[in-house]
Structures are given as C-alpha cells and as structure tokens.
Design an enzyme around this catalytic site. Structure first.
Site, mmCIF file in Angstrom:
data_model
loop_
_atom_site.group_PDB
_atom_site.id
_atom_site.type_symbol
_atom_site.label_atom_id
_atom_site.label_comp_id
_atom_site.label_asym_id
_atom_site.label_seq_id
_atom_site.Cartn_x
_atom_site.Cartn_y
_atom_site.Cartn_z
ATOM 1 N N GLY A 1 -14.830 26.890 60.080
ATOM 2 C CA GLY A 1 -14.480 27.892 59.062
ATOM 3 C C GLY A 1 -15.680 28.673 58.557
ATOM 4 N N ASP B 1 -7.976 28.717 56.741
ATOM 5 C CA ASP B 1 -9.429 28.652 56.546
ATOM 6 C C ASP B 1 -9.846 29.260 55.206
ATOM 7 O OD1 ASP B 1 -9.417 27.620 59.085
ATOM 8 O OD2 ASP B 1 -11.033 28.897 59.839
HETATM 9 O O1 PMV Z 1 -11.303 29.275 63.651
HETATM 10 P P1 PMV Z 1 -11.126 27.797 63.746
HETATM 11 O O2 PMV Z 1 -11.733 27.228 64.975
HETATM 12 O O3 PMV Z 1 -11.497 27.103 62.473
HETATM 13 O O4 PMV Z 1 -9.549 27.517 63.984
HETATM 14 C C1 PMV Z 1 -8.614 27.776 62.981
HETATM 15 C C2 PMV Z 1 -7.402 26.945 63.178
HETATM 16 C C3 PMV Z 1 -6.312 27.499 64.089
HETATM 17 O O5 PMV Z 1 -5.142 26.754 63.749
HETATM 18 C C4 PMV Z 1 -6.639 27.240 65.553
HETATM 19 C C5 PMV Z 1 -6.063 28.991 63.905
HETATM 20 C C6 PMV Z 1 -5.460 29.351 62.560
HETATM 21 O O6 PMV Z 1 -5.495 30.542 62.247
HETATM 22 O O7 PMV Z 1 -4.924 28.477 61.857
#
Ligand code: PMV
Length: 328
Positions: free
Chosen positions: A112, A157
């Site tokens: 994140g 996130d």
């Molecule tokens: O960007 P990351 O690697 O923290 O992934 C976020 C989590 C996902 O579920 C893969 C994408 C999302 O938007 O929730």
C-alpha cells in the site's frame, strides 16, 4: 508548514477476492509515508520525492487547475490529479506550494505504498488550505490517485491507510473496525520482482471469467476463511490464524498470483517456525507476510534473507493518517 503521515498496510486475508465484492481483512503497519507541504511565493507546485530516486519537479498551477497533467511521469500524475480534484472542488489552489515526500514503505510490493502517499498527500493539502475535513474526505481525494495508478482499486488500501488498525472490508458495504489486539510480529519478505497491481487484478479476473463455476467456489471459500479468521483474532488464537493464512495462500495460489520467489520465501518462513505465511497484496512478486512469536523472529528474518528476499519486521499500528502544523 504542514506535515502529514499515513501507514502502509498488509492484507491479512482476501486480496483479489475483495475486488469482486468478497470480504477482506487488512491491517495498518508501522511503516509510514510522510508529506511536508508549505506555501511558496511562486506560481508553481514543486514536488520533491525520495521514492525511487531523489528528484524534484515544478508544475505551473494553471496547468493543474485546467487538468493538463498527463504529460508527467506515471509516478507524479496521480498526485497532480489529486491537486486538480482538490482545486475543482474547493476553488482554492491559488498559491505555489513546496511539497516533499518521504517514505519508508517498500514501493510496488503490495504494502500500500502508493495509497499511503496519496492519503498523506491529500490530508496535507486539505490541512494547508484550512479546509474542514474528515477521513472520508481524505479517502475520496486519495482514491482519485489510486484509480489512476491502479485502474480498478477496491478502495481497501486508502481506507486502511486513513483509519489504521485492523479493518474488515467489503467493497459494497465499506468497513468495520475489528477491535482486537494483535501484538505479535508480522514479518515481511519482499521479492525483487516488479509487477503492476492493475495487471495482476486483470489476470485474475480473466481466469475467473473463463472458469466461473470453479472460481465462484474459491471466492466463497475466501469468505469462510475470513469468518474463521475473525474468530481467531477475537480469541487471540495465533496458531489458528497461522493455519488460516496458509489456507488463504493456497487459494491465492490457485488464482495464479504466486511466483517461485514468493513460494521460496513462504516455505522458508514456515520452515523457520512461522505459524503461517502467505502472499500479501496483488502478488506476481511483491511481499509475503509471516506471523510468529518473538522467539522465532530472528530465524524467520534470516531464512527470508537467505532465500533471496528482503526481510522486515513490522507490527500492526492503530494509527491511521495523521496531520499537524509545524514551524519550519
Ligand atoms: O496494490 P496491492 O498489491 O496492495 O494490492 C491491492 C489488493 C488487491 O485486492 C489485489 C487490489 C485491490 O484493489 O483491492
């Protein structure tokens, strides 16, 4: 001068499933991104960042107001979009600003990092212009940057980075804070692979649309895991939580998001005494998480480092975004 900071996150359960409106549990951790902002006497917004490599760019305010922002690099454009949205909504962007971004969060590793920067950045701008705001205003603004950076983000996130703590999240329902104490270390293992969240999300969705009847079962299994995980968190049953992390990793692996490097780190952590370990975030490289007690931390850190990963010890943090005024 205003200084804002926001935390990184780990997704304990439910990444990818959350994109299709299934449950996820995310936690803020004690690595943070910081944004310093102060007015200057020019007609430029100057943004300097220590992310990737130290650099500074200057953009005329009128270009940001008019939305002429897409000629800049992909790492800067989301920040300019946040400023543009701010100016469209509040009609306040009338002075030059010096902005400096510093982050201790590994980039592009599923922790994140970009959401933490966007959340801190949004809070800093709102505060600098003395706009009255709450955390939802920060998330709304930060999400503009997230959408540009990641295509179809679930919003998890930015939400966890703004609120901190441990959240149960579902796209269509928002989130509930899980008021549980989890003091055990969360060990991160970062692989050197570079991947894009948007590409990984699209890859998973493509496979899901090809095999809907199989994937519907896998997606339902995620929600069962999350249900069990909430009970394990409430009863502080770390052993059970570890097993559930392992099961969750099996599901995520079936979506096609694991890599040999991630598997190496996961098995290294488990063999060194972790209660459980799994990929966290979008996968395709990036990060694994392992939970353990304090006595096995050093052997797990060593096992990750010995297997080509970069090991970092982290703890869940109750602190979401924070913003203060300070003298230079
Ligand atoms: O960007 P990351 O690697 O923290 O992934 C976020 C989590 C996902 O579920 C893969 C994408 C999302 O938007 O929730």
């Amino acid at each position: 001068m205003v200084v804002a900071s926001a935390p990184a996150k780990v997704i304990l359960f439910g990444e990818h499933f959350v994109v299709e409106d299934k449950f996820a549990i995310a936690a803020a951790i004690n690595l943070r991104a910081k944004v310093f902002a102060d007015f200057n006497d020019s007609n430029f917004i100057s943004i300097s960042s220590d992310i990737n490599s130290p650099n500074t760019i200057k953009i005329p305010i009128n270009m940001i107001i008019s939305g002429d922002i897409h000629r800049y690099s992909p790492s800067i454009t989301p920040l300019l979009l946040i400023l543009h949205e701010f100016s469209s909504k509040h009609h306040l962007l009338d002075r030059g600003i010096d902005i400096s971004i510093k982050s201790e969060i590994p980039m592009g590793a599923g922790l994140g990092s970009s959401a933490a920067v966007f959340v801190a950045f949004s809070a800093a701008i709102l505060k600098l212009y003395n706009v009255k705001f709450n955390l939802y205003d920060v998330i709304e603004l930060a999400s503009k940057g997230e959408s540009l950076a990641h295509g179809k983000p679930s919003g998890i996130d930015a939400t966890i980075s703004a609120f901190g703590g441990i959240l149960l999240y579902r796209r269509s329902q928002g989130f509930n804070r899980l008021n549980v104490k989890f003091n055990a270390p969360i060990i991160l293992g970062i692989t050197p692979e570079h991947r894009s969240t948007a590409d990984m999300v699209n890859k998973v969705l493509k496979l899901k649309y090809k095999y809907p009847s199989i994937f519907n079962l896998i997606y339902d299994a995620n929600d069962k895991i999350v249900e069990e995980a909430i009970n394990a968190l409430i009863s502080s049953d770390i052993n059970r939580l570890g097993e559930l992390l392992n099961i969750s990793h099996g599901l995520l692996s079936s979506l096609g998001i694991s890599t040999l490097n991630l598997e190496r780190l996961i098995y290294a952590a488990r063999n060194a005494g972790a209660y459980g370990a799994k990929v966290t975030g979008a996968g395709g490289g990036g990060a694994i998480i392992a939970i353990s007690n304090e006595s096995t931390v050093s052997s797990i850190l060593k096992a990750i480092n010995d297997n080509g990963g970069k090991a970092i010890i982290s703890y869940i943090s109750d602190y979401g975004v924070n913003v203060d005024e300070c003298s230079n």
